[in-house]
Write a protein that holds these residues in place. Structure first.
Motif, short mmCIF file in Angstrom:
data_model
loop_
_atom_site.label_atom_id
_atom_site.label_comp_id
_atom_site.label_asym_id
_atom_site.label_seq_id
_atom_site.Cartn_x
_atom_site.Cartn_y
_atom_site.Cartn_z
N GLN A 450 0.82 -1.21 0.00
CA GLN A 450 0.00 0.00 0.00
C GLN A 450 0.85 1.27 0.00
O GLN A 450 0.43 2.29 -0.53
CB GLN A 450 -0.91 0.00 1.23
CG GLN A 450 -1.95 -1.12 1.24
CD GLN A 450 -3.06 -0.91 0.24
OE1 GLN A 450 -3.75 0.09 0.28
NE2 GLN A 450 -3.21 -1.84 -0.67
N ASP A 471 -7.38 -1.18 1.69
CA ASP A 471 -7.17 -0.94 0.26
C ASP A 471 -7.07 0.56 0.04
O ASP A 471 -8.06 1.26 0.06
CB ASP A 471 -8.32 -1.52 -0.55
CG ASP A 471 -8.07 -1.42 -2.05
OD1 ASP A 471 -6.96 -1.02 -2.45
OD2 ASP A 471 -8.98 -1.75 -2.83
N ARG A 472 -5.82 1.03 -0.09
CA ARG A 472 -5.54 2.45 -0.30
C ARG A 472 -6.19 3.32 0.78
O ARG A 472 -6.85 4.32 0.49
CB ARG A 472 -5.99 2.88 -1.69
CG ARG A 472 -5.15 2.24 -2.78
CD ARG A 472 -5.73 2.48 -4.17
NE ARG A 472 -4.86 1.86 -5.17
CZ ARG A 472 -4.85 0.56 -5.47
NH1 ARG A 472 -5.65 -0.25 -4.81
NH2 ARG A 472 -4.04 0.07 -6.38
N VAL A 476 -11.63 -2.90 3.86
CA VAL A 476 -12.49 -3.60 2.90
C VAL A 476 -13.51 -4.50 3.59
O VAL A 476 -14.26 -5.20 2.93
CB VAL A 476 -11.64 -4.43 1.91
CG1 VAL A 476 -10.68 -3.56 1.14
CG2 VAL A 476 -10.91 -5.57 2.62
N GLN A 507 -3.95 -9.31 3.09
CA GLN A 507 -3.52 -7.97 2.70
C GLN A 507 -2.75 -8.00 1.38
O GLN A 507 -2.95 -7.15 0.51
CB GLN A 507 -2.64 -7.36 3.79
CG GLN A 507 -2.17 -5.94 3.50
CD GLN A 507 -3.32 -4.96 3.40
OE1 GLN A 507 -4.07 -4.78 4.36
NE2 GLN A 507 -3.47 -4.31 2.25
N VAL A 510 -5.06 -8.10 -1.70
CA VAL A 510 -5.64 -6.81 -2.03
C VAL A 510 -4.59 -5.88 -2.62
O VAL A 510 -4.86 -5.10 -3.54
CB VAL A 510 -6.31 -6.19 -0.79
CG1 VAL A 510 -6.75 -4.76 -1.05
CG2 VAL A 510 -7.50 -7.04 -0.35
N ASP A 511 -3.35 -5.96 -2.10
CA ASP A 511 -2.27 -5.14 -2.66
C ASP A 511 -2.04 -5.48 -4.14
O ASP A 511 -1.88 -4.59 -4.98
CB ASP A 511 -0.96 -5.37 -1.89
CG ASP A 511 -1.00 -4.80 -0.48
OD1 ASP A 511 -1.95 -4.05 -0.18
OD2 ASP A 511 -0.10 -5.11 0.32
N GLY A 513 -4.21 -7.04 -6.09
CA GLY A 513 -5.48 -6.92 -6.83
C GLY A 513 -6.05 -8.30 -7.04
O GLY A 513 -5.41 -9.16 -7.67
N PRO A 535 -11.73 -10.73 -1.60
CA PRO A 535 -10.60 -10.97 -0.69
C PRO A 535 -10.62 -12.33 0.00
O PRO A 535 -9.55 -12.87 0.31
CB PRO A 535 -10.75 -9.83 0.33
CG PRO A 535 -11.43 -8.73 -0.43
CD PRO A 535 -12.39 -9.43 -1.35
#
Length: 794
Positions: A450, A471-472, A476, A507, A510-511, A513, A535
């Protein structure tokens, strides 16, 4: 001069010539021809006409009379050709039984594995089939059967056109046509066969009664489970005679004819079951429309779930699983190469016989795998003393990563006792054996955390159990617990893989995608059709089989070149051979990414969740090994997929209720499934890893090392003792606890929390931190977590 001569003279003199207004002056102003003729000479007049341009030639060529005449001419030719064909083609002698021959199955060395082909058919008189059951087949396939001429001209024409255009075939055949195809002809999709089918159907409908045709149809059709004819089907699906079938049971058997393999309740996917029920409803609704079934009675009918299948004779032990797997692979290729229009047609072609199929199964390795499962698991189970012991279903597949050959397969304790092949079933979660796919996607795509740091084996993540994935900057709504809710604080990716830390890989997914992760999974060989990236899939919450996972890990082992496990070595038919695709495909992930995954996975074996069963095995003799454990949600499955440079094997244990076949935990109310010293649940580092090690170290050959193009991971970096000088963070930190990070840049964010406790012991291996807190845990009800949020990972 006589009158006659005078009259001729006047005629020659031009008295009968055309009027003056139509005359043309002679060229050059010449005087009229003698005799008073003012027109040009005949030859000149003809020449003049020829010199004029044609008017409407195309219109004269394509007049409506000519077009209509051509059309009627073609119609007459077609009718004449059909009359000739009708007179030429006779109803042949029924030869369905003669065409059904044995299939021969061989091991890779050519020795005999099995011979099949004993016809499972018992014809019955139509009078022995209840009238309502007879009508289910008419309602399903041909509602106009009792009053049509035996053919569907529009459907046949459409089928001929599709065949000519290479589109395969479509529906539209009557029951009469299908009976002709089944009994008198074959399944080949050719124009000549369809024309013969049309003629024979017309003749048969004129010469035989509708009852005769219907009886032939239901007695020759293939229903799946090796059953030809309604009597065999009634026994195969409901363990009763055809005369005892109910209307709802008959409707299911009628529905099966559309797709026997897909609609077989014992092996159907969730989609297949929905389609089977929809087809069953379609049959009964048609019966109501035809006034063959009372609407009120129809509403009261419930779907009759078929009984468990019985194994065919001669298929006991592992033989049946191997034969079924080979047949499934052959059927898939027949469809892919256009030799069958559907899996149902391909299944009929295979069952018809005449095949000699050589498998890639190595006879010696097959015996070694069976022995490993028996010695490490089966011999220790006693369902009579502990009923929960009867719920375990082991499955395993062994693959050569250089050739893609399936060298050994374990489908279950016995094909007679458990029909489903545990090596190819896809209804259980692969759990944490999916984590290497996430890492592979990160490495292949050059993904970052991130805060922009490259994801490598040494990248630091927060291993706090239940940590909410970000997520940024936004949460989530997903925070999976680690096994035993253990907190690890800031740890490297290497250590997270060793210890199978869920929060880290959630994590990371999600990083990277989740669409990228699932796309990488598909490239590696996982069937991801119909899956929406979420996720929760970082926990391996989708379905997968040992065969599928063996192929994915074989691709890692093969330096990123795609490996599609192949059970068939060759398939020869009495009429033709079948070309098989190369199991080794293109480069699907970069070699360095694949080799880094392998390097990281050596740490799981040497310092992680598989170390007790694999690293400590006395038969290892220094063999380098990579692999990953997995334990799914609620302990319903446990896995170990591991590999050496020359052998990849995936082992799964599946909790299945021995009576209902529902998924159940691999533990029972009175204790664990395993009775040999374990006091908790089964995990991938237990029996699956033990079976793997027992088999692999016996079957692998010479001791070998991985040839890796990477500077990351446990295979190339020594283990270091953590300093424990850093504090955990709610956002990914970048201070290692076990190995120095590859990135020289410090993290952009500083820790925001400090632990409430300090470690009481110094770890001796690649580290974890003593838990800083004990989360309350519990099963997540978050919609992003369909697996329940407690995929413990080991």
């Amino acid at each position: 001069m006589g009158r006659a001569e005078e009259r001729r003279a006047r005629q020659r003199g031009g008295h009968r010539a055309a009027p003056k207004r139509r005359r043309s002056a002679p060229a050059g102003g010449a005087a009229p021809a003698p005799g008073g003729s003012a027109g040009p000479a005949p030859g000149r007049r003809a020449a003049g006409k020829a010199a004029k341009p044609p008017k409407g030639r195309i219109r004269r060529l394509f007049t409506w009379k000519k077009i209509l005449g051509t059309f009627f001419g073609l119609c007459l030719l077609t009718i004449a050709a059909f009359i000739g064909l009708y007179m030429y083609v006779d109803i042949p002698v029924g030869n369905a039984d003669a065409q059904l021959q044995s299939n021969i199955y061989k091991y890779s060395d050519g020795t005999m594995l099995a011979r099949t082909g004993q016809l499972n058919r018992e014809s019955v008189d139509l009078a022995q089939v209840p009238k309502d059951v007879q009508r289910t087949f008419v309602a399903a396939e041909n509602k106009t059967f009792y009053h049509d001429s035996g053919v569907d001209l529009r459907g046949t024409a459409r089928g001929v056109l599709n065949t000519l255009m290479g589109r395969g075939t479509q529906g539209g055949s009557t029951i009469t046509q299908q009976y002709v195809k089944n009994y008198y002809l074959d399944q080949n999709q050719t124009v000549s066969r369809k024309l013969k089918e049309l003629v024979i159907s017309l003749k048969l409908d004129r010469q035989k009664s509708k009852d005769y045709i219907l009886a032939g149809y239901i007695n020759t059709s293939y229903y799946g489970r090796g059953a030809y004819g309604i009597q065999a089907a009634a026994q195969a699906y409901y363990h009763k005679d055809a005369k005892d079938l109910s209307v709802q049971e008959g409707a299911y058997l009628a529905a099966l004819l559309q797709a026997p393999n897909q609609y077989d309740w014992a092996i159907a996917s969730d989609t297949g079951k929905k389609l089977a029920v929809a087809r069953w409803n379609y049959v009964l609704d048609n019966m109501v429309k035809q006034h063959w079934l009372d609407a009120g009675k129809r509403q009261a009918l419930k779907f009759p779930v078929p009984k468990a299948p019985k194994a065919a004779p001669g298929m006991k032990g592992q033989t049946g699983y191997l034969v079924d797997a080979a047949n499934a692979a052959l059927e898939k290729q027949l469809v892919a190469q256009g030799r069958a229009n559907s899996i149902g047609d391909a299944e009929a072609l295979v069952k018809k016989g005449g095949w000699t199929i050589t498998l890639n199964i190595d006879k010696k390795k097959q015996a070694q795998l069976e022995q490993a499962v028996t010695s490490q698991l089966i011999s220790k189970l006693d369902p009579k003393k502990r009923s929960v012991d009867g719920n375990v279903q082991p499955g395993a597949v062994s693959v050569d990563p250089k050739t893609g050959k399936v060298l050994a397969m374990y489908g279950g304790a016995d094909y007679f006792k458990h029909f489903t092949n545990n090596a190819t079933r896809r209804d259980y979660q692969p759990a944490s054996t999916f984590k290497p796919v996430i890492l592979a996607a990160a490495l292949a795509e050059g993904a970052t955390t991130q805060d922009g740091q490259p994801i490598t084996a040494n990248t630091i993540y927060d291993g706090t159990s239940g940590r909410q994935v970000v997520d940024r900057g936004s949460k989530v709504g997903f925070g999976p617990p680690n096994e035993d809710d253990q907190d690890y604080g800031p740890i490297t990716v290497q250590t997270a893989m060793n210890k199978s830390v869920n929060s880290v890989f959630a994590q990371m997914g999600v990083d990277v995608g989740m669409r990228t992760v699932m796309a990488t999974a598909a490239e590696l060989g996982m069937d991801t059709k119909g899956m929406d990236p979420v996720p929760a899939q970082t926990l391996g919450s989708m379905g997968a089989s040992p065969l599928e996972m063996a192929g994915i890990y074989a691709t890692f082992d093969n330096h990123g070149k795609k490996v599609t496990p192949a059970i068939i070595k060759s398939a020869e038919h009495k009429d033709s051979d079948l070309a098989l695709p190369d199991p080794i495909g293109d480069q699907v992930i970069p070699q360095k990414a694949a080799d880094t995954v392998t390097s990281v996975l050596t740490g799981v074996v040497d310092d992680g969740t598989a170390s007790d069963s694999v690293a400590g095995n006395s038969a290892r003799h220094g063999q380098q090994v990579a692999g990953k454990t997995g334990t799914s949600d609620n302990n319903k499955s446990a896995w170990f997929t591991g590999y050496t440079p020359g052998l990849v094997t995936s082992v799964g244990l599946f909790g299945e209720d021995s009576k209902t076949h529902a998924q159940v935990p691999l533990t029972g109310a009175t204790g664990p499934l395993n009775p040999i010293g374990h006091t908790g649940r089964i995990n991938g580092g237990g029996y699956p890893a033990m079976i793997w090690a027992s088999y692999t170290f016996e079957a692998m050959g010479d001791v070998s090392k991985f040839d890796l193009n990477t500077d990351q991971g446990a295979a190339v970096q020594p283990t270091q003792t953590p300093t424990h000088s850093q504090t955990p963070s709610q956002t990914p930190s970048h201070t290692p606890t076990s190995k120095p990070p590859t990135s020289s840049a410090p993290p952009s964010k500083t820790p925001t929390q400090t632990p409430t406790q300090t470690p009481t012991q110094t770890p001796t291996q690649t580290p974890t931190q003593t838990p800083t807190q004990t989360p309350t845990g519990g099963i997540s009800d978050n919609p992003l977590d369909p697996g329940g949020g407690r995929n413990f990972g080991q």
